[in-house]
Design an enzyme around this catalytic site. Structure first.
Site, PDB file in Angstrom:
ATOM      1  N   GLU A 124     -12.691  13.528  -3.020  1.00 56.71           N
ATOM      2  CA  GLU A 124     -14.047  13.721  -3.554  1.00 56.71           C
ATOM      3  C   GLU A 124     -14.027  13.895  -5.067  1.00 56.71           C
ATOM      4  OE1 GLU A 124     -16.934  13.276  -2.136  1.00 56.71           O
ATOM      5  OE2 GLU A 124     -15.737  12.670  -0.412  1.00 56.71           O
ATOM      6  N   SER A 210       5.447   3.882  -9.397  1.00 53.26           N
ATOM      7  CA  SER A 210       4.518   2.939  -8.762  1.00 53.26           C
ATOM      8  C   SER A 210       5.157   1.645  -8.250  1.00 53.26           C
ATOM      9  CB  SER A 210       3.379   2.580  -9.720  1.00 53.26           C
ATOM     10  OG  SER A 210       2.622   3.727 -10.003  1.00 53.26           O
ATOM     11  N   HIS A 339      -6.436   2.757   1.540  1.00 54.80           N
ATOM     12  CA  HIS A 339      -5.117   2.736   0.895  1.00 54.80           C
ATOM     13  C   HIS A 339      -5.064   3.754  -0.245  1.00 54.80           C
ATOM     14  CE1 HIS A 339      -1.465   1.419  -1.033  1.00 54.80           C
ATOM     15  NE2 HIS A 339      -2.142   1.222  -2.148  1.00 54.80           N
ATOM     16  N   SER A 340      -6.075   3.708  -1.095  1.00 55.07           N
ATOM     17  CA  SER A 340      -6.175   4.644  -2.219  1.00 55.07           C
ATOM     18  C   SER A 340      -7.651   4.699  -2.603  1.00 55.07           C
ATOM     19  CB  SER A 340      -5.345   4.156  -3.408  1.00 55.07           C
ATOM     20  OG  SER A 340      -5.992   3.044  -4.012  1.00 55.07           O
TER      21      SER A 340
HETATM   22  C1  LIG Z   1       6.495  -4.219  -6.764  1.00 53.34           C
HETATM   23  C2  LIG Z   1       5.079  -3.915  -6.384  1.00 53.34           C
HETATM   24  N1  LIG Z   1       4.323  -4.866  -5.799  1.00 53.34           N
HETATM   25  C3  LIG Z   1       3.044  -4.606  -5.467  1.00 53.34           C
HETATM   26  C4  LIG Z   1       2.505  -3.364  -5.706  1.00 53.34           C
HETATM   27  C5  LIG Z   1       1.071  -3.080  -5.323  1.00 53.34           C
HETATM   28  N2  LIG Z   1       1.029  -2.240  -4.144  1.00 53.34           N
HETATM   29  C6  LIG Z   1       0.905  -0.904  -4.244  1.00 53.34           C
HETATM   30  S1  LIG Z   1       0.926  -0.150  -2.771  1.00 53.34           S
HETATM   31  C7  LIG Z   1       1.091  -1.610  -1.929  1.00 53.34           C
HETATM   32  C8  LIG Z   1       1.180  -1.633  -0.431  1.00 53.34           C
HETATM   33  C9  LIG Z   1       2.339  -0.891   0.128  1.00 53.34           C
HETATM   34  O1  LIG Z   1       2.233  -0.764   1.513  1.00 53.34           O
HETATM   35  P1  LIG Z   1       3.224   0.129   2.331  1.00 53.34           P
HETATM   36  O2  LIG Z   1       4.588   0.056   1.756  1.00 53.34           O
HETATM   37  O3  LIG Z   1       3.079  -0.229   3.758  1.00 53.34           O
HETATM   38  O4  LIG Z   1       2.740   1.633   2.081  1.00 53.34           O
HETATM   39  P2  LIG Z   1       1.372   2.351   2.526  1.00 53.34           P
HETATM   40  O5  LIG Z   1       0.426   2.195   1.374  1.00 53.34           O
HETATM   41  O6  LIG Z   1       0.906   1.711   3.758  1.00 53.34           O
HETATM   42  O7  LIG Z   1       1.708   3.786   2.705  1.00 53.34           O
HETATM   43  C10 LIG Z   1       1.112  -2.671  -2.821  1.00 53.34           C
HETATM   44  C11 LIG Z   1       1.235  -4.085  -2.435  1.00 53.34           C
HETATM   45  C12 LIG Z   1       3.336  -2.401  -6.320  1.00 53.34           C
HETATM   46  N3  LIG Z   1       2.902  -1.161  -6.569  1.00 53.34           N
HETATM   47  N4  LIG Z   1       4.622  -2.697  -6.632  1.00 53.34           N
END
Ligand SMILES: Cc1ncc(C[n+]2csc(CCOP(=O)(O)OP(=O)(O)O)c2C)c(N)n1
Ligand SMILES: [Mg+2]
Length: 449
Positions: A124, A210, A339-340
């Site tokens: 929030e 990240s 996701h976020s």
């Molecule tokens: C190298 C890289 N590629 C793409 C991203 C963008 N990104 C951030 S989170 C995410 C998904 C990750 O999914 P998962 O590992 O299943 O974790 P969850 O969010 O489901 O906990 C992506 C593609 C990133 N941060 N770093």
């Protein structure tokens, strides 16, 4: 002709003493140390090997035998999911009951509720523009608390970003969480990281970064260093099933397997990598099947069951230390939140699906049912605790918001022991700009030099 089962083939190809699948057994502490892990089932037939021959003795597959049957290996089975508690919080097989104390269970439960409360308030706060970003942990609470409870405080944690509960369990305070999310002067990262990129030396928790997957090979390095130093600790790395598509994941598994490093690979398979569902991410049997391929002891576990995760992580830790080998745990769960704060999951999955998951299998509710059946928790305790923790989170929140941001000079510290000429030049330039445009570059609310 019998179709060979991939896992059985791999298992039978391994040396007889090699163990591939980690099958949970009763957890009496005395039987845990040095346990020999169960091997994969070898009941499915592999193509008949020529018993009269010693085998080709190629160095790449030393124990392989000749065969005269030409057949490709297909995966025709799915690895089972280990669980202890059913959806009503009852221990299904008494031999798997970890027999925890009321105190243990109360801490775990309260931490899960605290995490939920913090997520609600911080989500929030981002919507109101008070912090820039946030990620919730809804649905994955049991993976955090179950695994954290099984570790030693000096086991090094290298997380992805959705593991705040592990840090909470280790004693990171609400104030510490808030300082990081507010990027204030008390934040250990001095405000240079996005919110939820926590890190704490005190809690053996490496700072989140990240770019996906980087922590996985790093964890192997940590584990290898522990082994070299004869330190009786493991490294544990958490990652999503999406991050397991990164090259780093594969490099890490192979590195751990060949260097025989005591690392626990803990995959949270929550069904999504942002908007990409698992059905578009892989065609094999999840992430667990990959562990087997790298010669790593592997277990798939119900990630919504605190006890299953606890037993699995405890067994994995003991195995990793006793054998100096890695272990892979794939914890099956569901990402209930977006996701976020940069995501709206209704664009790619139905609200109904999410609601169904919440109702059908909520890890916090499941554990609460167990607690209630033991007589350790009830509605009155729930009401009191929820009220109390909400107040505490809000207090920490208000406190964190009031603390000044770090001093501007901190932008240039810490990367180099002595600032480079280029850095000095950049700082001079920034200060000139600040002097020229004091309105735009106001340092109000920043710690003064
Ligand atoms: C190298 C890289 N590629 C793409 C991203 C963008 N990104 C951030 S989170 C995410 C998904 C990750 O999914 P998962 O590992 O299943 O974790 P969850 O969010 O489901 O906990 C992506 C593609 C990133 N941060 N770093
Ligand atoms: Mg995921």
């Amino acid at each position: 002709m019998n179709r060979p089962h991939l896992l059985s083939r791999l298992a039978s190809a391994a040396r007889p003493t090699t163990t591939l699948l980690l099958r949970a057994r009763p957890l009496a502490a005395t039987t845990l140390a040095g346990r020999r892990l169960a091997t994969a089932s070898t009941t499915a037939a592999a193509p008949a090997a020529d018993a009269t021959d010693d085998g080709p003795r190629f160095p790449g597959a030393l124990n392989s035998k000749y065969t005269h049957g030409l057949s490709f290996i297909h995966q025709d089975g799915v690895l089972p999911t280990y669980r202890v508690l059913d959806k009503d919080g009852r221990v299904v097989d008494a031999s798997q009951d970890p027999h925890v104390s009321a105190e243990w269970a109360t801490k775990v439960y309260k931490d899960m509720v605290t995490l939920n409360t913090m997520d609600l308030i911080m989500y929030e706060a981002q919507r109101q523009g008070r912090i820039s970003f946030y990620m919730t942990n809804y649905g994955e609470e049991a993976t955090h608390m179950g695994s954290a409870a099984a570790l030693h405080p000096e086991d090094m944690v290298l997380g992805q970003y959705r593991e705040a509960g592990v840090l909470l369990y280790r004693g990171f305070t609400l104030d510490e969480f808030m300082n990081q999310c507010y990027s204030n002067a008390l934040d250990y990262g001095k405000g240079r990281q996005m919110p939820v990129h926590y890190g704490s030396n005190k809690h053996a928790f490496q700072t989140i970064s990240s770019p996906l997957g980087t922590q996985i090979p790093q964890a192997v390095g940590v584990a290898y260093a522990f082994k070299r130093a004869r330190k009786p600790n493991v490294a544990i790395t958490y990652f999503g099933e999406g991050a397991a598509s990164e090259g780093d994941f594969h490099a890490a598994l192979n590195m751990a397997s060949t260097t025989k490093s005591p690392v626990i690979f803990f995959c949270r398979n929550n069904g999504f990598a942002i908007s990409t569902p698992v059905t578009d991410q892989y065609a094999g049997d999840g992430i667990a099947a990959r562990g087997v391929g790298y010669g790593i002891a592997t277990l798939r576990v119900d990630g919504n069951d605190v006890f299953a995760v606890y037993n699995a992580t405890r067994a994995a830790r003991e195995y990793a230390l006793a054998n100096n080998k890695p272990v892979l745990i794939e914890a099956m769960t569901y990402r209930v939140g977006h996701h976020s704060t940069s995501d709206d999951s209704s664009a790619y999955r139905s609200k109904r699906e999410v609601e169904d998951w919440k109702m059908r299998d909520n890890p916090v509710v499941r554990f609460r049912k167990y607690m209630e059946a033991q007589g350790w928790w009830d509605q009155a305790k729930e009401d009191t605790f929820k009220k109390d923790i909400r107040k505490k989170v809000l207090e920490a929140f208000a406190k964190g918001e009031k603390v000044d941001k770090p001093a501007v000079s901190e932008l240039f510290t810490d990367v180099y022991d002595v600032p480079t000429p280029k850095l000095k030049e950049q700082e001079r330039e920034l200060r000139e700009l600040m002097a020229m445009y004091p309105q735009q570059y106001s340092t109000k609310g920043y710690k003064q030099e």
